[in-house]
Design an enzyme around this catalytic site. Sequence first.
Site, PDB file in Angstrom:
ATOM      1  CD1 TRP A   5     -12.694 -25.579  -9.394  1.00 14.29           C
ATOM      2  CD2 TRP A   5     -14.124 -26.998 -10.024  1.00 14.29           C
ATOM      3  NE1 TRP A   5     -13.117 -25.655  -8.235  1.00 14.29           N
ATOM      4  CE2 TRP A   5     -14.166 -26.672  -8.776  1.00 14.29           C
ATOM      5  CE3 TRP A   5     -15.203 -27.737 -10.930  1.00 14.29           C
ATOM      6  CZ2 TRP A   5     -15.174 -27.306  -7.706  1.00 14.29           C
ATOM      7  CZ3 TRP A   5     -16.120 -28.325  -9.734  1.00 14.29           C
ATOM      8  CH2 TRP A   5     -16.306 -28.153  -8.351  1.00 14.29           C
ATOM      9  NE  ARG A  26     -10.778 -27.624  -4.634  1.00 14.71           N
ATOM     10  CZ  ARG A  26     -10.597 -26.623  -4.191  1.00 14.71           C
ATOM     11  NH1 ARG A  26     -11.355 -25.486  -4.551  1.00 14.71           N
ATOM     12  NH2 ARG A  26      -9.301 -26.382  -3.544  1.00 14.71           N
ATOM     13  CE1 TYR A  75     -12.453 -25.718  -0.571  1.00 19.53           C
ATOM     14  CE2 TYR A  75     -13.748 -27.245  -2.065  1.00 19.53           C
ATOM     15  CZ  TYR A  75     -13.447 -25.846  -1.539  1.00 19.53           C
ATOM     16  OH  TYR A  75     -14.534 -24.959  -1.738  1.00 19.53           O
ATOM     17  CG  ASP A  96     -12.766 -23.109   3.000  1.00 20.03           C
ATOM     18  OD1 ASP A  96     -11.868 -22.802   2.621  1.00 20.03           O
ATOM     19  OD2 ASP A  96     -14.070 -22.411   3.086  1.00 20.03           O
TER      20      ASP A  96
END
Length: 451
Positions: free
Chosen positions: A418, A55, A57, A59
């Site tokens: 997930w 993953r 991404y 934050d």
Amino acid sequence: MKRRVYGLENEYGIICSADKKGGKALSIQNSVVYLFREIISKRMYPDVFLENGARFYQDIGCHPEYATPECDDVRELVAHDRAGERIIEYLAKSAENKMREEGLPGKISVFKNNTDTPGNTYGCHENYLMDRSVGFRQLPALLIPFFVTRQVFSGAGKVRSSERGRFVISQRAQYIREDISIATTTARGIINTRDEPHADREKYRRLHVIVGDSNMSEFVTYLKVGTTDLILQMIEDGALDKSLELRESVPALTQISEDLECKREIELQNGKRMTAVQVQREYWMRAKDYYQHEDSPFVKDILEKWDMVLTGLETDPESLHRYLDWVNKRQILEKYAASRKIRWDSHALLRLDLEYHNINMSKGIFYSMEKKGLVERLVTDKEIERAMRHPPKTTRAAFRGRFVKLQNEEKILCGVNWSYIQLYEPYQKLYLSTDPLQPDYEEANRMIYSM
């Protein structure tokens, strides 16, 4: 040795500078947007699962974060951690090209470290799947001494500019405030109570460790995760006691980090005083006894490497420059400062400290040393290249990666997380995975192979 799922989450620092011809540099926020543009579309927030099961991404604080796929082999985890660096390096170069095309020439630099110039910190989080039968209250006394002292080999090293250039072993140590932090608070703890196993809650818990540094060294990543794995199984099997519990864990973190000779003693709850290396040696001896009949090559390799490092720390920490980030970096900075007769709090030295973590393979200091054969390798470039495109075959990441690939090929439209895959029209199916160690789902495989 039982199978366990591991994962690493690394938050990266990012800087966008104007090109040499002048102009205004993009903000960090806009730089991150460009960083993600190649792999996302029609989304308000940068967050995407990749074909390798990982993953990627944004934050909090505009830090791009790469979370590895679930791995049940530590060597493979190292390869996937390094794959994250290569993926982000590629995306940074792609972002620069897009910026140039749109009349915004600039340079994006990405760093795998844990602090920035203003003094903010961002993390490297380790995740370990554990048996739910082990109560969380059992863990602090057994694990915290291990994590507090582990920094003697897992620290990434840092120059503290606020203290006239003092060099310390760990980047994260000075930012830890509690033994245990609540997942919903901003205070940082050695262990976090966050327990999202993304699996069957009746069977598993997730141990979320936020005290560690981000490492450039493959050897260190392998050793810190591998030793933790050995200790966790001993805890699950009831083979560790509380005799190494520390009296004050948080102050001990800083004290150990500031002791470059690894000789300073810290106090245990029972009144004994030991150095961090001595505490680690105690853990090693207990692990050696516990696993004496274990025929796993992995266990033997971790015990041998752990012993080698502890012996080096006991006799001459400087001898470990090929292996440990903090020793390697310190020697580089010492030579640079001496050759130019500059102070340790000089801007040039602080910049050099940061460049050690630059993931651009043509600019980063660590990668320069790696090319010259001056640091220890654990995985090959081919393994890293494979990890950039393919998930582990033995965990549910394999299942996830196949669906992401189909989505990228525009064969299906799905939502990915997930623990589940949700197929939209025309299939309208939900595949829920409660066991991270299960790579295959017969019904899902039939659908994949029919496409």
